[in-house]
Scaffold this motif. Sequence first.
Motif, short mmCIF file in Angstrom:
data_model
loop_
_atom_site.label_atom_id
_atom_site.label_comp_id
_atom_site.label_asym_id
_atom_site.label_seq_id
_atom_site.Cartn_x
_atom_site.Cartn_y
_atom_site.Cartn_z
N ASN A 107 -15.41 5.83 -2.18
CA ASN A 107 -14.26 4.95 -2.29
C ASN A 107 -13.63 5.32 -3.60
OD1 ASN A 107 -14.11 3.23 0.23
ND2 ASN A 107 -16.31 3.24 -0.35
N LEU A 108 -12.27 5.55 -3.68
CA LEU A 108 -11.38 5.79 -4.79
C LEU A 108 -10.27 5.03 -4.90
CD1 LEU A 108 -12.09 9.56 -4.95
CD2 LEU A 108 -13.03 8.05 -6.30
N HIS A 109 -9.84 4.47 -6.04
CA HIS A 109 -8.71 3.71 -6.22
C HIS A 109 -7.92 4.86 -6.81
CE1 HIS A 109 -5.35 1.01 -7.03
NE2 HIS A 109 -5.98 1.05 -8.25
N PHE B 198 -4.50 5.75 -8.99
CA PHE B 198 -3.37 5.27 -9.62
C PHE B 198 -2.83 5.89 -10.95
CE2 PHE B 198 -7.23 4.68 -12.13
CZ PHE B 198 -6.82 4.65 -13.40
N LYS C 203 -2.33 10.72 -7.84
CA LYS C 203 -1.36 10.41 -6.78
C LYS C 203 -0.56 11.48 -6.21
CE LYS C 203 1.03 6.88 -8.67
NZ LYS C 203 1.97 6.01 -9.20
N GLU D 231 -5.28 3.37 2.29
CA GLU D 231 -4.60 2.13 2.10
C GLU D 231 -3.60 2.23 0.98
OE1 GLU D 231 -5.36 -2.81 0.97
OE2 GLU D 231 -6.93 -1.01 0.62
N ARG D 232 -2.36 2.12 1.33
CA ARG D 232 -1.14 2.16 0.47
C ARG D 232 -0.89 0.85 -0.16
NH1 ARG D 232 0.96 7.42 0.49
NH2 ARG D 232 0.49 8.73 2.10
N LEU D 233 -0.60 1.06 -1.67
CA LEU D 233 -0.37 -0.11 -2.28
C LEU D 233 0.85 -0.11 -3.11
CD1 LEU D 233 -4.03 -0.09 -3.95
CD2 LEU D 233 -3.19 -1.44 -1.97
N ARG E 215 0.23 3.53 -5.51
CA ARG E 215 -1.37 3.66 -5.64
C ARG E 215 -1.96 3.69 -4.33
NH1 ARG E 215 -3.05 -1.06 -7.42
NH2 ARG E 215 -1.28 -2.03 -6.72
N MET E 216 -3.14 4.03 -4.19
CA MET E 216 -3.75 4.29 -3.29
C MET E 216 -5.22 3.71 -3.18
SD MET E 216 -2.32 7.87 -1.36
CE MET E 216 -2.16 8.61 -3.18
N ASN E 217 -5.79 3.11 -2.34
CA ASN E 217 -7.35 3.18 -1.84
C ASN E 217 -7.73 3.93 -0.72
OD1 ASN E 217 -7.86 1.05 -3.97
ND2 ASN E 217 -7.31 -0.51 -2.25
#
Length: 218
Positions: free
Chosen positions: A20-22, A24, A29, A73-75, A79-81
């Motif tokens: 799992n990666l965040h 940013f 990106k 998961e788009r933020l 940003r994304m998870n």
Amino acid sequence: MFELPLFPLNTVLFPGMPINLHIFEPRYKLMIEQCLQNDEPFGVVLIHKGTEAQGPLAEPYPIGCTAQITQVERLDGGRMNILAVGLERFQIRSLNHDEPYLVGTVELMPLDEHNEPVIERAGHRLRPWVERYLAVLSQVADDVNFDPDRLPDDPLALAYLAAALLQIPSDQKQTLLAAEGAADFVTTVRTVYRREVALLSAIVARDTIDMQGLFSLN
């Protein structure tokens, strides 16, 4: 050989294992967006020198694992998870710094599985040590709750999972990832498990003695 975008991290990814990666940083990106658009993997490599976030690109160890993105998961702010799964080991032959992120010319290096009987025997010997490790680890870590029945039957898949579960420094996991062959990999993982079970058992025994002393009536 082919070009592969690289993600230097303070972790080691093994084939078949999730990560799992965040996302940013602008450079990552961009990298992940390109991987998504082209439905292509990226490479996870352990950092040898440097830092994981911000600043100059880190220098990676030469052997890593390709990762295929399976969930996004788009933020806000781009940003994304993401959830990715390890696919195959690779070795970096050269590095390219033309992009904002690191790109490597890499060669896949799957483990040699020709000696199947030896690998099968090594897997059978590894399994009980993984079960013991998880049982002892559950006594010292509240968040460990793993059903041994869920361990895979395939010896190489078992060894990859076992290597990922180990609570050891990343550079030691990197040594496991760089194993020369499948039988050597499974056997080396078992050797590490024998050591770690002994260490954890000693910790549990010491803590038990300390608690007995704390509540002693003498």
